[in-house]
Motif scaffolding. Structure first.
Motif: not given
Length: 563
Positions: A98-126
């Motif tokens: 997951r992530g390195e081989g196969i990654a998913a883009i979901f229909q509703e980004p608001m539910t797929a992204l964590n509302p309490v973290y910044t966008i930068g933090f979430q990409i960096s965490e991956v």
């Protein structure tokens, strides 16, 4: 059927090989099949579109590959990524793929992204999770590089923003940036543009196409939008009730579909440019006979908490004659639903005049307003939430009649008439909303809106929540009743192909203003305003060859408008 059988062979073999994949869910006291015996080979750099209506199994089968199904699911068969078996693999193996081989883009980004973290933090965490040697500084640099790659306006600002601070299109870009951060070889895009406006959808599809070329990722595109399929796909797999009914090269499926279901699906897709001509040019507009008149109407939303007051609609003028359909189109936030709500009397008007069947709606007392409202019917976007779940259908349809003072005998007879009109069995009056499908619920919504024989019908995105074949049937029904009853219709939508099918005249809204209005032919075949031109150019059509030409024409138009 496998990819090899219809000639898609590539050196080095498939990046994803799926064979005889089946998914079942434990429901009540038995296993229910959601996807059955699915097989395909996905080659590097290829786009496979999996299409079908709600419940066809298209998302379920793809989530099974990533091990993202709930606990009550079981999966049979095989899915090999670069030769490694994923079905039944350990959590550690699944996580490494997951992530390195196969990654998913979901229909509703608001539910797929964590509302309490910044966008930068979430990409960096991956990045930090999958690349143990990486420093926070390197992760930030890579995250900014990804945000630049997905053409995010002002990447440093987006890096420090929370999901709710971005628009829908920007959130979708952020989620794509997160998905491609580890350079996956396979991207599963599950309805990636469904919730987006047509111009934003076109940008996201351009972006996916560019990334696909730069990264040489294979893409599984899950969608019900045949225009998007024509725009992107090399191969198409059509699913119905968990089965694969047809599979082949996109050009072949679009030009010569073999299965009756595929043909029916293609036939029910509204196609921009194939609408019939308006019944008349309606050049003479007479306010005295008009069913609905808006004259320089402005609508304000008051201050709420920290949200300042703002003008949602400015100086809007519209006239709809009896028997005419006016399509009100525009993107999210353009003010079209605000106008619809004002016409129904749900929002007050700040300036201007609004008349229904010659009666003024501004500055009248409550009794007069009630009398005018009886002449207006409304069909809402989501039929499920607009019907009372505790009431049988007959009571929901009869409620307007009861409020208007009709007796029980009259109401009962009228409810049966209305059910006949929307082509539903009369015994549906005793059923409850949850026992009906989405299309049936929308028919009930139409029946209720027509209960008092309105002069004006307001239809606010009445089919956007429905599958394409159900949408086609509901629109045909609405068209048929409208021709018979000759009420005026204000049809609010963002779907220009639907407007082409239904409307006589069109008004285009942008940022609270009507930028252009005229007959369907004037607006759709010869638009004058640059915004209308961009809007029409962005609509994908269900024909690969025509869509390629439209894409080139759109690129030329955007380049010209930028100059």
């Amino acid at each position: 059927m496998s990819m090899k059988e219809h000639g898609h062979q590539s050196e080095g073999g498939p990046v994803l090989a799926v064979e005889n994949l089946s998914v079942e869910f434990w429901v009540g006291e038995q296993w229910a099949a959601a996807a059955k015996h699915i097989s395909y080979d996905l080659m590097p750099g290829e786009v496979l579109a999996i299409v079908g209506e709600s419940g066809s199994g298209k998302s379920t089968s793809s989530m099974a590959i990533m091990g993202l199904l709930p606990k009550n699911a079981r999966v049979h068969g095989s899915a090999k990524y670069a030769g490694r078996e994923l079905i039944g693999a350990s959590d550690a193996v699944q996580r490494s793929v997951r992530g390195e081989g196969i990654a998913a883009i979901f229909q509703e980004p608001m539910t797929a992204l964590n509302p309490v973290y910044t966008i930068g933090f979430q990409i960096s965490e991956v990045l930090l999770t999958h690349r143990p040697g990486m420093t926070r500084k390197q992760a930030k640099e890579r995250a900014l590089e990804m945000l630049t790659l997905v053409e995010m306006p002002d990447p440093p600002k987006a890096y420090n923003s929370y999901p709710h601070q971005l628009s829908g299109g920007q959130r979708q870009r952020a989620m794509i940036a997160q998905s491609i951060a580890l350079d996956p070889r396979v991207l599963i895009a599950d309805e990636p543009t469904t919730a987006l406006d047509v111009t934003v959808q076109a940008e996201i599809l351009d972006l996916l196409r560019n990334l696909h070329q730069k990264l040489d990722s294979a893409i599984i595109l899950i969608t019900h939008d045949m225009g998007v399929v024509a725009d992107m796909a090399d191969d198409v797999m059509v699913m119905k009730d968990g089965d694969v009914v047809e599979y082949g090269a996109a050009e072949k499926i679009f030009s010569n579909a073999e299965h009756p279901y595929t043909r029916a699906l293609m036939a029910s897709v509204p196609h921009l440019g194939l609408g019939t001509a308006s019944y008349e040019a309606a050049s003479t507009r007479d306010d005295a006979t008009a069913a609905l008149v808006l004259d320089d109407v402005s609508i304000d939303y008051p201050k709420r908490g920290r949200v300042p007051a703002f003008r949602a609609v400015a100086d809007a003028s519209l006239t709809i004659e009896p028997g005419e359909v006016l399509g009100l189109v525009g993107e999210s936030g353009s003010g079209k639903t605000t106008i619809a709500r004002a016409v129904v009397g749900l929002i007050p008007i700040a300036e201007g005049q609004l008349r229904v069947a010659g009666q003024e709606m501004v500055g009248v007392d409550a009794k007069q307003l009630r009398a005018v409202r009886r002449k207006i019917g409304i069909v809402f976007q989501d039929p499920g939430s607009s019907l009372n779940p505790r009431w049988p259908i007959g009571q929901s349809i009869g409620e307007p009649l009861e409020l208007a003072g009709h007796n029980k005998g009259e109401i009962s007879g009228r409810v049966e008439e209305l059910l006949d009109m929307v082509e539903l069995p009369r015994d549906f009056r005793n059923r409850y909303p949850h026992e009906l499908s989405g299309g049936q619920r929308q028919r009930i919504g139409i029946a209720r809106a027509l209960a008092l024989d309105p002069t004006v019908l307001v239809a606010d995105e009445p089919t956007s929540a429905l599958d394409v074949s159900v949408q086609a049937r509901v629109l045909e029904l609405l068209q048929q009743i409208q021709k018979e009853k000759q009420f005026a219709t204000l049809f609010v939508t963002h779907d220009l192909a639907v407007v082409d099918m239904l409307a006589d005249r069109i008004a285009v809204m942008q940022h609270g203003k009507i930028v252009e209005q005229g007959t369907k032919e004037q607006i759709l075949r010869n638009p004058q305003d640059p915004y209308t031109q961009r809007l029409i150019a962005a609509v994908p059509v269900p024909d690969p060859a025509e869509q390629r030409q439209r894409r080139e024409a759109r690129a030329a138009l955007l380049a010209e408008q930028k100059r």
